[in-house]
Design a protein around this motif. Structure first.
Motif, mmCIF file in Angstrom:
data_model
loop_
_atom_site.group_PDB
_atom_site.id
_atom_site.type_symbol
_atom_site.label_atom_id
_atom_site.label_comp_id
_atom_site.label_asym_id
_atom_site.label_seq_id
_atom_site.Cartn_x
_atom_site.Cartn_y
_atom_site.Cartn_z
ATOM 1 N N PRO A 140 0.797 -1.236 0.000
ATOM 2 C CA PRO A 140 0.000 0.000 0.000
ATOM 3 C C PRO A 140 0.831 1.290 0.000
ATOM 4 N N ILE A 141 1.637 1.446 -1.024
ATOM 5 C CA ILE A 141 2.317 2.713 -1.266
ATOM 6 C C ILE A 141 2.260 2.945 -2.776
ATOM 7 N N ARG A 142 1.918 4.151 -3.173
ATOM 8 C CA ARG A 142 1.612 4.390 -4.583
ATOM 9 C C ARG A 142 2.862 4.743 -5.398
ATOM 10 N N ILE A 143 3.020 4.053 -6.532
ATOM 11 C CA ILE A 143 4.064 4.400 -7.483
ATOM 12 C C ILE A 143 3.542 5.591 -8.291
ATOM 13 N N ARG A 144 4.042 6.783 -7.993
ATOM 14 C CA ARG A 144 3.527 7.995 -8.627
ATOM 15 C C ARG A 144 3.994 8.151 -10.059
ATOM 16 N N ALA A 145 5.181 7.640 -10.346
ATOM 17 C CA ALA A 145 5.708 7.720 -11.713
ATOM 18 C C ALA A 145 6.757 6.636 -11.903
ATOM 19 N N THR A 146 6.790 6.073 -13.105
ATOM 20 C CA THR A 146 7.830 5.121 -13.481
ATOM 21 C C THR A 146 8.595 5.723 -14.655
ATOM 22 N N HIS A 147 9.852 6.042 -14.429
ATOM 23 C CA HIS A 147 10.697 6.656 -15.455
ATOM 24 C C HIS A 147 11.576 5.571 -16.084
ATOM 25 N N CYS A 148 11.290 5.224 -17.328
ATOM 26 C CA CYS A 148 12.108 4.248 -18.050
ATOM 27 C C CYS A 148 13.231 5.005 -18.751
ATOM 28 N N CYS A 149 14.435 4.800 -18.273
ATOM 29 C CA CYS A 149 15.567 5.610 -18.718
ATOM 30 C C CYS A 149 16.455 4.853 -19.717
ATOM 31 N N MET A 150 16.669 5.467 -20.855
ATOM 32 C CA MET A 150 17.514 4.940 -21.916
ATOM 33 C C MET A 150 17.100 3.552 -22.404
ATOM 34 N N PRO A 151 15.803 3.369 -22.729
ATOM 35 C CA PRO A 151 15.366 2.072 -23.263
ATOM 36 C C PRO A 151 15.918 1.855 -24.665
ATOM 37 N N PRO A 152 16.173 0.607 -25.047
ATOM 38 C CA PRO A 152 16.691 0.344 -26.397
ATOM 39 C C PRO A 152 15.630 0.594 -27.464
ATOM 40 N N GLU A 153 16.088 0.932 -28.653
ATOM 41 C CA GLU A 153 15.198 1.130 -29.801
ATOM 42 C C GLU A 153 15.241 -0.146 -30.633
ATOM 43 N N SER A 154 14.320 -1.059 -30.394
ATOM 44 C CA SER A 154 14.341 -2.320 -31.130
ATOM 45 C C SER A 154 12.976 -2.983 -31.065
ATOM 46 N N TRP A 155 12.739 -3.870 -32.020
ATOM 47 C CA TRP A 155 11.454 -4.565 -32.063
ATOM 48 C C TRP A 155 11.284 -5.472 -30.863
ATOM 49 N N TRP A 156 12.346 -6.165 -30.414
ATOM 50 C CA TRP A 156 12.200 -7.094 -29.300
ATOM 51 C C TRP A 156 11.896 -6.359 -27.998
ATOM 52 N N PHE A 157 12.399 -5.122 -27.869
ATOM 53 C CA PHE A 157 12.079 -4.369 -26.657
ATOM 54 C C PHE A 157 10.605 -3.983 -26.635
ATOM 55 N N ARG A 158 10.056 -3.649 -27.797
ATOM 56 C CA ARG A 158 8.637 -3.293 -27.856
ATOM 57 C C ARG A 158 7.755 -4.473 -27.445
ATOM 58 N N ILE A 159 8.181 -5.675 -27.812
ATOM 59 C CA ILE A 159 7.436 -6.871 -27.403
ATOM 60 C C ILE A 159 7.522 -7.050 -25.890
ATOM 61 N N ALA A 160 8.747 -6.940 -25.353
ATOM 62 C CA ALA A 160 8.929 -7.091 -23.905
ATOM 63 C C ALA A 160 8.157 -6.022 -23.144
#
Length: 251
Positions: free
Chosen positions: A161-181
């Motif tokens: 019971p603690i709220r995740i106010r924001a999730t910052h995804c930093c430097m994600p790869p640019e690829s088709w397999w990442f979009r699937i994941a």
């Protein structure tokens, strides 16, 4: 759920303590059904992570039993952001291989522990948590299991019971397999979690600047991989910086 009923029969004073019920009710906006669902998820997750026989013991992880504590996979950063929110760093490239189910379970235990350390801070309990997901260097060899992703999603967004106010995804790869994941991960974190995901691309310097200038996260409290100036030794010793015992549900 059956686990909540079992937990209540074993230790009704802890499970239904006024402070516990108030914590879940406040989180759920005083909706009793939503609070009950989250409390059931909470105890389901706790039994799964620590076993029925250890569910009521005080949680105290150490490097000897849980080396993931000091490996920088999931840890609490010092202080809070400009909005009084605790800051957690989750580094994907530090995850154990998908074949090491015992190590992956320990990562979940570390995440549970970190969230409860954050809950011990009254300001963070009120204002919530910011999750910084460090994807710098993430590749197909860092893929984990679907079960791990789903369980982490429930742990972070549907049980404690603690709220995740924001999730910052930093430097994600640019690829088709990442979009699937990513599509798999997005389903696991639920509608509210998905609405709070932000992406930051560019260099480490770019990410650090964006987090500080636009989101209130000081670079002094960020690791160098996210464009910050935090002492590198902090990652190995962060747990000792928090001599606060995990409270409420962690005890």
């Amino acid at each position: 759920g059956a686990v909540l009923v079992d937990a209540r029969s074993r230790d009704p004073e802890e499970v239904y303590a006024v402070s516990q019920r108030r914590l879940f009710l406040r989180f759920a906006g005083y909706d009793p059904r939503a609070a009950a669902r989250r409390m059931a998820n909470y105890w389901d997750t706790k039994y799964c992570l620590f076993g029925r026989e250890h569910a009521f013991e005080r949680l105290a992880l150490n490097d000897e039993e849980c080396p993931e504590m000091s490996q920088g996979v999931f840890y609490l950063l010092p202080g809070t952001d400009a909005f009084g929110r605790a800051i957690i760093c989750y580094k994907f490239t530090k995850l154990p291989p998908g074949s090491d189910t015992a190590a992956l379970k320990r990562v979940h235990q570390v995440a549970w522990y970190v969230l409860h350390l954050a809950m011990a801070n009254k300001e963070a309990r009120r204002n919530g948590v910011v999750l910084l997901v460090d994807m710098n260097g993430f590749s197909t060899r860092h893929f984990t299991t679907l079960d791990f992703i789903q369980r982490m999603g429930v742990l972070l967004f549907q049980s404690v019971p603690i709220r995740i106010r924001a999730t910052h995804c930093c430097m994600p790869p640019e690829s088709w397999w990442f979009r699937i994941a990513l599509s798999v991960a997005m389903r696991a974190i639920g509608r509210e979690g998905r609405s709070r995901v932000l992406f930051h691309r560019g260099s480490e310097e770019d990410v650090g600047k964006a987090l500080e200038d636009s989101h209130g996260v000081s670079r002094e409290g960020l690791p160098s991989a996210l464009g910050g100036t935090l002492d590198p030794s902090y990652v190995e010793n962060w747990a000792s910086e928090y001599a606060v015992a995990a409270s409420d549900g962690a005890s």
